[in-house]
Motif scaffolding. Structure first.
Motif, PDB file in Angstrom:
ATOM      1  N   ASP A  38       0.856  -1.184   0.000  1.00 15.99           N
ATOM      2  CA  ASP A  38       0.000   0.000   0.000  1.00 15.99           C
ATOM      3  C   ASP A  38       0.896   1.238   0.000  1.00 15.99           C
ATOM      4  OD1 ASP A  38      -1.622   2.183   0.698  1.00 15.99           O
ATOM      5  OD2 ASP A  38      -2.758   1.067   2.180  1.00 15.99           O
ATOM      6  N   TRP A  39       0.933   1.904  -1.124  1.00 15.37           N
ATOM      7  CA  TRP A  39       1.788   3.082  -1.259  1.00 15.37           C
ATOM      8  C   TRP A  39       1.463   4.152  -0.206  1.00 15.37           C
ATOM      9  CZ3 TRP A  39       6.233   3.848  -3.416  1.00 15.37           C
ATOM     10  CH2 TRP A  39       6.711   5.140  -3.523  1.00 15.37           C
ATOM     11  N   GLU A  43       3.698   6.128   2.541  1.00 18.04           N
ATOM     12  CA  GLU A  43       3.753   7.589   2.695  1.00 18.04           C
ATOM     13  C   GLU A  43       3.520   7.988   4.158  1.00 18.04           C
ATOM     14  OE1 GLU A  43       2.260   9.327  -1.592  1.00 18.04           O
ATOM     15  OE2 GLU A  43       0.739   8.747  -0.127  1.00 18.04           O
ATOM     16  N   ASP A  44       2.530   7.337   4.783  1.00 18.96           N
ATOM     17  CA  ASP A  44       2.245   7.631   6.194  1.00 18.96           C
ATOM     18  C   ASP A  44       3.438   7.285   7.075  1.00 18.96           C
ATOM     19  OD1 ASP A  44      -0.301   8.518   5.568  1.00 18.96           O
ATOM     20  OD2 ASP A  44      -1.277   6.626   6.114  1.00 18.96           O
ATOM     21  N   THR A  52       7.000  14.724  10.122  1.00 18.25           N
ATOM     22  CA  THR A  52       6.276  15.815   9.488  1.00 18.25           C
ATOM     23  C   THR A  52       4.844  15.882  10.001  1.00 18.25           C
ATOM     24  OG1 THR A  52       5.697  14.389   7.616  1.00 18.25           O
ATOM     25  CG2 THR A  52       7.649  15.775   7.372  1.00 18.25           C
ATOM     26  N   ASP A  53       4.306  14.722  10.415  1.00 16.73           N
ATOM     27  CA  ASP A  53       2.935  14.692  10.929  1.00 16.73           C
ATOM     28  C   ASP A  53       2.788  13.547  11.921  1.00 16.73           C
ATOM     29  OD1 ASP A  53       0.251  14.886  11.443  1.00 16.73           O
ATOM     30  OD2 ASP A  53      -0.394  14.342   9.432  1.00 16.73           O
ATOM     31  N   SER A  59      -3.511   7.268  10.888  1.00 12.85           N
ATOM     32  CA  SER A  59      -3.728   6.778   9.528  1.00 12.85           C
ATOM     33  C   SER A  59      -3.077   5.415   9.333  1.00 12.85           C
ATOM     34  CB  SER A  59      -3.188   7.784   8.514  1.00 12.85           C
ATOM     35  OG  SER A  59      -3.420   7.337   7.200  1.00 12.85           O
ATOM     36  N   VAL A  60      -1.882   5.234   9.884  1.00 12.42           N
ATOM     37  CA  VAL A  60      -1.196   3.940   9.807  1.00 12.42           C
ATOM     38  C   VAL A  60      -2.064   2.863  10.467  1.00 12.42           C
ATOM     39  CG1 VAL A  60       0.794   2.605  10.628  1.00 12.42           C
ATOM     40  CG2 VAL A  60       1.136   4.889   9.644  1.00 12.42           C
ATOM     41  N   ALA A  61      -2.597   3.159  11.645  1.00 14.89           N
ATOM     42  CA  ALA A  61      -3.448   2.196  12.343  1.00 14.89           C
ATOM     43  C   ALA A  61      -4.673   1.838  11.517  1.00 14.89           C
ATOM     44  CB  ALA A  61      -3.861   2.739  13.713  1.00 14.89           C
TER      45      ALA A  61
END
Length: 115
Positions: A38-39, A43-44, A52-53, A59-61
């Motif tokens: 999953d690209w 990124e996350d 950076t965030d 989001s990863v979870a």
């Protein structure tokens, strides 16, 4: 003369493609290795690595647990009713560590057409 490399590659792919069942907080969860292909997950993760965030862990979870996300939160909720960030991070790490490392040379090449 037949080429056995095709059979070997498919056997390797079958091994890599097996779902894994994990127990978290006494509950059983099933994970597909495709969750890591999953690209946007990458990124996350890159955003977390660069800081950076920091909220990117949420989001990863979501990406790792998918439709099981709410169940995962309930499974690791403590006696005070909190879902501790450290516990969720450990659960995510547990999922990552449960899968064997893939050999990137065995990954399928994307089918991309150019004109």
């Amino acid at each position: 003369m037949s080429n056995n490399n095709d059979n070997d590659a498919s056997t390797l792919q079958d091994d890599v493609d097996q779902d894994i069942n994990l127990i978290l907080g006494g509950r059983k969860f099933m994970f597909s290795p495709l969750v890591f292909d999953d690209w946007e997950l990458l990124e996350d993760l890159a955003g977390l690595d660069k800081m950076t965030d920091p909220s990117g862990i949420i989001s990863v979870a979501h990406r790792v647990f998918g439709h099981q996300y709410e169940d995962a939160k309930e499974a690791i909720r403590d006696e005070d009713g909190r879902v501790r960030a450290s516990t969720m991070s450990a659960a995510i790490r547990h999922v990552f560590e449960a899968f064997p490392k893939s050999d990137s040379s065995q990954d399928a090449s994307p089918s991309i057409q150019t004109n």
